[in-house]
Design a protein around this motif. Sequence first.
Motif, PDB file in Angstrom:
ATOM      1  N   HIS A   1       0.832  -1.204   0.000  1.00  0.00           N
ATOM      2  CA  HIS A   1       0.000   0.000   0.000  1.00  0.00           C
ATOM      3  C   HIS A   1       0.865   1.253   0.000  1.00  0.00           C
ATOM      4  N   LEU A   2       1.898   1.238   0.851  1.00  0.00           N
ATOM      5  CA  LEU A   2       2.741   2.422   0.996  1.00  0.00           C
ATOM      6  C   LEU A   2       3.461   2.770  -0.293  1.00  0.00           C
ATOM      7  N   ALA A   3       3.756   1.764  -1.122  1.00  0.00           N
ATOM      8  CA  ALA A   3       4.460   2.029  -2.380  1.00  0.00           C
ATOM      9  C   ALA A   3       3.703   3.014  -3.251  1.00  0.00           C
ATOM     10  N   GLY A   4       2.379   2.995  -3.184  1.00  0.00           N
ATOM     11  CA  GLY A   4       1.589   3.941  -3.964  1.00  0.00           C
ATOM     12  C   GLY A   4       1.240   5.207  -3.214  1.00  0.00           C
ATOM     13  N   ARG A   5       0.996   5.091  -1.920  1.00  0.00           N
ATOM     14  CA  ARG A   5       0.488   6.244  -1.173  1.00  0.00           C
ATOM     15  C   ARG A   5       1.568   7.264  -0.840  1.00  0.00           C
ATOM     16  N   ILE A   6       2.800   6.814  -0.597  1.00  0.00           N
ATOM     17  CA  ILE A   6       3.851   7.777  -0.275  1.00  0.00           C
ATOM     18  C   ILE A   6       4.137   8.676  -1.469  1.00  0.00           C
ATOM     19  N   ALA A   7       3.990   8.121  -2.665  1.00  0.00           N
ATOM     20  CA  ALA A   7       4.223   8.934  -3.868  1.00  0.00           C
ATOM     21  C   ALA A   7       3.245  10.098  -3.976  1.00  0.00           C
ATOM     22  N   ASP A   8       2.100   9.985  -3.320  1.00  0.00           N
ATOM     23  CA  ASP A   8       1.091  11.049  -3.376  1.00  0.00           C
ATOM     24  C   ASP A   8       1.259  12.087  -2.272  1.00  0.00           C
ATOM     25  N   LEU A   9       2.191  11.861  -1.361  1.00  0.00           N
ATOM     26  CA  LEU A   9       2.401  12.799  -0.258  1.00  0.00           C
ATOM     27  C   LEU A   9       3.196  14.017  -0.718  1.00  0.00           C
ATOM     28  N   PRO A  10       3.058  15.147  -0.028  1.00  0.00           N
ATOM     29  CA  PRO A  10       3.936  16.295  -0.307  1.00  0.00           C
ATOM     30  C   PRO A  10       5.400  15.901  -0.129  1.00  0.00           C
ATOM     31  N   ASP A  11       6.265  16.524  -0.877  1.00  0.00           N
ATOM     32  CA  ASP A  11       7.678  16.136  -0.881  1.00  0.00           C
ATOM     33  C   ASP A  11       8.306  16.217   0.509  1.00  0.00           C
ATOM     34  N   HIS A  12       7.984  17.271   1.271  1.00  0.00           N
ATOM     35  CA  HIS A  12       8.620  17.427   2.576  1.00  0.00           C
ATOM     36  C   HIS A  12       8.138  16.363   3.566  1.00  0.00           C
ATOM     37  N   VAL A  13       6.892  15.930   3.430  1.00  0.00           N
ATOM     38  CA  VAL A  13       6.389  14.863   4.307  1.00  0.00           C
ATOM     39  C   VAL A  13       7.062  13.543   3.952  1.00  0.00           C
ATOM     40  N   ALA A  14       7.162  13.245   2.657  1.00  0.00           N
ATOM     41  CA  ALA A  14       7.814  12.003   2.232  1.00  0.00           C
ATOM     42  C   ALA A  14       9.275  11.965   2.668  1.00  0.00           C
ATOM     43  N   MET A  15       9.962  13.114   2.583  1.00  0.00           N
ATOM     44  CA  MET A  15      11.362  13.154   3.008  1.00  0.00           C
ATOM     45  C   MET A  15      11.492  12.934   4.512  1.00  0.00           C
ATOM     46  N   MET A  16      10.569  13.496   5.292  1.00  0.00           N
ATOM     47  CA  MET A  16      10.598  13.285   6.743  1.00  0.00           C
ATOM     48  C   MET A  16      10.429  11.802   7.073  1.00  0.00           C
TER      49      MET A  16
END
Length: 563
Positions: free
Chosen positions: A195-210
């Motif tokens: 699930h995370l493989a698809g959902r993290i790609a949709d997060l804002p860049d700064h949230v994904a980096m955190m």
Amino acid sequence: MNMLVPLPVALPLLGVGVSLVLGHHPRVQRWVSIVVLVGIVAVAAVLLVQADTSGPQTQWVGGWPETLGIVLVADRLAALMLLVSALVTLAVLGYSIGQGMTEDEEGAPLSIYHPTFLVLVAGVANAFLAGDLFNLFVSFEMLLFASYVLLTLGGTATRIRAGTIYVLVNLLSSTLFLISIAVVYAATGTLTLAHLAGRIADLPDHVAMMLQLLLLTTFAIKAAVFPLSFWLPDSYPTAPAPVTAVFAGLLTKVGVYAILRVQTLLFPDSPLTDLLLWASLLTMVIGILGAIAQSDVKRMLSFTLVSHIGYLVLGIALANRAGVSGTIFYIVHHITVQTALFLIVGLVERRTGTTSLLRMGGLARVAPFLAILFFVPAMNLAGIPPFSGFIGKVGLLQAAQQHGGGLAWVLVVGGVLTSLLTLYAVAKTWAVAFWRTPEEAHEALVTLGHQEDAVEGTRHRGHVHTASGVVSTGDIEDARRLGGDGDERSDRDFHQLIQAGEDIRHLPASMVVPAASLVALSVALTVVAGPLFAYSDRAAQDLLDPSSYVEVVLPDGPVGEQP
């Protein structure tokens, strides 16, 4: 679905229960552990073939509807790690049984050792198969529990102190992991990797980096990546030889595996590539500089362990097919070679009573087979052709060359330098411990101002070898006194005292055979390097294109999440 997938976790846990019930029957306990590990080897081999020919194998467990429960996934990478770890732990188990039969003082009763060892095996297998972050957290906690018990076997002050540092560091990383899990769930609403493989790609860049920084920091502590590797050289050398061997071979690789899985599946377009490359370079160079400064063989190997984690991080950071493939190949090589070296050092310690290079000498004359056993994996670790260490390093350095860029070329130079310094460190160890004479070892102690240690400190536990057997350096000093001052001593009186004071301790076959088997396996990796690299390349392709992984876990797509 494949009902074999949970067995590498279920079998050792079942063995733990049986072993605890049979606590007063140590021989039966041993056979339970052996049967369990042989079973895991067989299951892992079948899963490896199935994953390579039919794609990732999955099993949802826990009685929950699919996509809501716990999923175990055996793809090419996980199956390979399962097989290698099972072979290594089987060899370590045989070695530890041999050591326990002859040296009761080396650890706790077998009634404690076997259940704990099987919990460790289950934790390693669960980490490789885990398809969600929380199950991966549970795996690390299983490892922490088991490793603390094994690390403190015997209850000596040194082991308790080292175990305390180890536990504190790992509790810190576990706390950070829990925080990471909470943040990931809050941001995405799931912990399943597919699930995370698809959902993290949709997060804002700064949230994904955190999220990426939190997870990378957690796993970097587990994997002993610089600057989070300070705890390892002080923790591992104090444990009994088989415990140190399995720790060095497997525990840090579980951390590397987690980094590899998360980076390729969740953060394929990572903006932190340069950070990982710098971490790789510093881990390699600083680790090997620490190794060449050591006068204790266990500590030297512990620092080389840290150093060669840098090679593994290099392939992950490059994020190309050649780099990931090289990392997978090098993980297999390093697990085998590092475990073999620590087992052989345990044999050296049993034969000499010490792991200090200041107190060793002449082993090649009285134990030539032991000298060969150390020499082969040592050269393999250093990357001397045609061994698998050379093949793996060439693959990783070629991947850096393909990546291009100034920093990548700095990594190439750092990798070559690290390999040369590794060769220097292991060659120095072999020359001092195996090649020089016991008399030269004693003279070195006196020259360094350790005459008191040479005469008293090694009288009861520090033994060196002469052509006639094992002799303490204190006995050599006494022999010299009988013979007179300087070089005018009487050879007849000297050798008479050696014969009277020798303490020959033969190495049991039950310890030598498992260590020699791992050395043979490390050599076999060279023979099968072509097929193994081809398999690693296919596994790397799966990681860089995780669509097959996601599809087999979520055949109905994300909408299948609702029951």
